[in-house]
Design a protein around this motif. Structure first.
Motif, PDB file in Angstrom:
ATOM      1  N   LEU A  16       0.800  -1.214   0.000  1.00 33.52           N
ATOM      2  CA  LEU A  16       0.000   0.000   0.000  1.00 33.52           C
ATOM      3  C   LEU A  16       0.836   1.269   0.000  1.00 33.52           C
ATOM      4  O   LEU A  16       0.378   2.313  -0.435  1.00 33.52           O
ATOM      5  N   LYS A  19       1.354   3.301  -3.333  1.00 33.45           N
ATOM      6  CA  LYS A  19       0.350   2.864  -4.301  1.00 33.45           C
ATOM      7  C   LYS A  19      -0.446   4.077  -4.777  1.00 33.45           C
ATOM      8  O   LYS A  19      -0.751   4.972  -4.003  1.00 33.45           O
ATOM      9  N   ASN A  20      -0.770   4.104  -6.033  1.00 33.04           N
ATOM     10  CA  ASN A  20      -1.538   5.183  -6.625  1.00 33.04           C
ATOM     11  C   ASN A  20      -3.018   4.977  -6.285  1.00 33.04           C
ATOM     12  O   ASN A  20      -3.704   4.212  -6.951  1.00 33.04           O
ATOM     13  N   ASP A  21      -3.497   5.625  -5.223  1.00 36.34           N
ATOM     14  CA  ASP A  21      -4.880   5.465  -4.795  1.00 36.34           C
ATOM     15  C   ASP A  21      -5.810   6.211  -5.733  1.00 36.34           C
ATOM     16  O   ASP A  21      -5.640   7.406  -5.960  1.00 36.34           O
ATOM     17  N   LEU A  23      -9.968   6.685  -6.425  1.00 35.94           N
ATOM     18  CA  LEU A  23     -11.358   6.424  -6.085  1.00 35.94           C
ATOM     19  C   LEU A  23     -12.025   5.737  -7.267  1.00 35.94           C
ATOM     20  O   LEU A  23     -11.823   6.148  -8.410  1.00 35.94           O
ATOM     21  N   ARG A 115      -7.093  16.300  -1.909  1.00 37.35           N
ATOM     22  CA  ARG A 115      -7.129  16.039  -3.347  1.00 37.35           C
ATOM     23  C   ARG A 115      -8.086  16.933  -4.121  1.00 37.35           C
ATOM     24  O   ARG A 115      -7.764  17.423  -5.186  1.00 37.35           O
ATOM     25  N   ARG A 146      -3.174   8.478 -14.386  1.00 36.17           N
ATOM     26  CA  ARG A 146      -3.231   7.739 -13.122  1.00 36.17           C
ATOM     27  C   ARG A 146      -3.686   6.305 -13.357  1.00 36.17           C
ATOM     28  O   ARG A 146      -3.167   5.378 -12.746  1.00 36.17           O
ATOM     29  N   ALA A 150      -1.582   2.941 -12.511  1.00 34.41           N
ATOM     30  CA  ALA A 150      -2.102   2.240 -11.328  1.00 34.41           C
ATOM     31  C   ALA A 150      -1.618   0.813 -11.300  1.00 34.41           C
ATOM     32  O   ALA A 150      -1.488   0.163 -12.337  1.00 34.41           O
ATOM     33  N   SER A 153      -4.742  -4.908  -9.936  1.00 32.98           N
ATOM     34  CA  SER A 153      -5.342  -5.583  -8.774  1.00 32.98           C
ATOM     35  C   SER A 153      -4.966  -7.040  -8.780  1.00 32.98           C
ATOM     36  O   SER A 153      -4.937  -7.679  -9.836  1.00 32.98           O
TER      37      SER A 153
END
Length: 154
Positions: A16, A19-21, A23, A115, A146, A150, A153
């Motif tokens: 984490l 990591k490029n968070d 939403l 942000r 982004r 990313a 997953s």
């Protein structure tokens, strides 16, 4: 007698850090009828402002999707939001989910969150429309970048 609070320890969960968070919102479609309804409701002066700038977001690319989130129209790429419009009593906000990262030489953006930022538009008020168009385009390109960087997953 008050009990002492336990000491807080920061969690360092593997994977984490750095990591490029982003939403993520589900349910975005090319044209959402609830967005259309929202854009055609309310006082005409505010409605026309909101419509104009949401159309600008729609026109960023063929990959733009939209949905209603927290009561206002949101523009996304894939399932990642980049912009929104929201109407209030006397103004419209044109907002950006990663607005703090956008270059804003005209100084249109307001807000102090980590942000998000927004431009506040009032009927009859003066503002730099070209600069707002550039912010919308920049927000669109920013979310695409982004998404491209990313982490996949598991």
């Amino acid at each position: 007698m008050r009990r002492p609070r336990p000491r807080r320890i920061a969690l360092d969960l593997p994977g984490l850090i750095g990591k490029n968070d982003i939403l993520r919102l589900s349910g975005g479609v090319k044209r959402d009828p609830t967005v259309e309804t929202w854009l055609t409701d309310g006082p005409i002066a505010l409605r026309s402002i909101a419509q104009k700038w949401f159309v600008q977001m729609r026109q960023c690319g063929d990959d733009v999707r939209e949905l209603m989130h927290d009561g206002c129209p949101v523009a996304c790429v894939e399932n990642a939001p980049f912009g929104y419009v929201n109407s209030f009593k006397s103004h419209v906000n044109v907002g950006f989910f990663h607005g703090a990262a956008l270059d804003d030489p005209a100084g249109l953006l307001e807000g102090s969150g980590k942000r998000m930022r927004h431009a506040k538009l009032k009927p009859g008020g003066e503002f730099n429309a070209a600069a707002l168009r550039k912010l919308i385009d920049a927000a669109y390109l920013d979310i695409k970048a982004r998404l491209g960087s990313a982490l996949p997953s598991p």
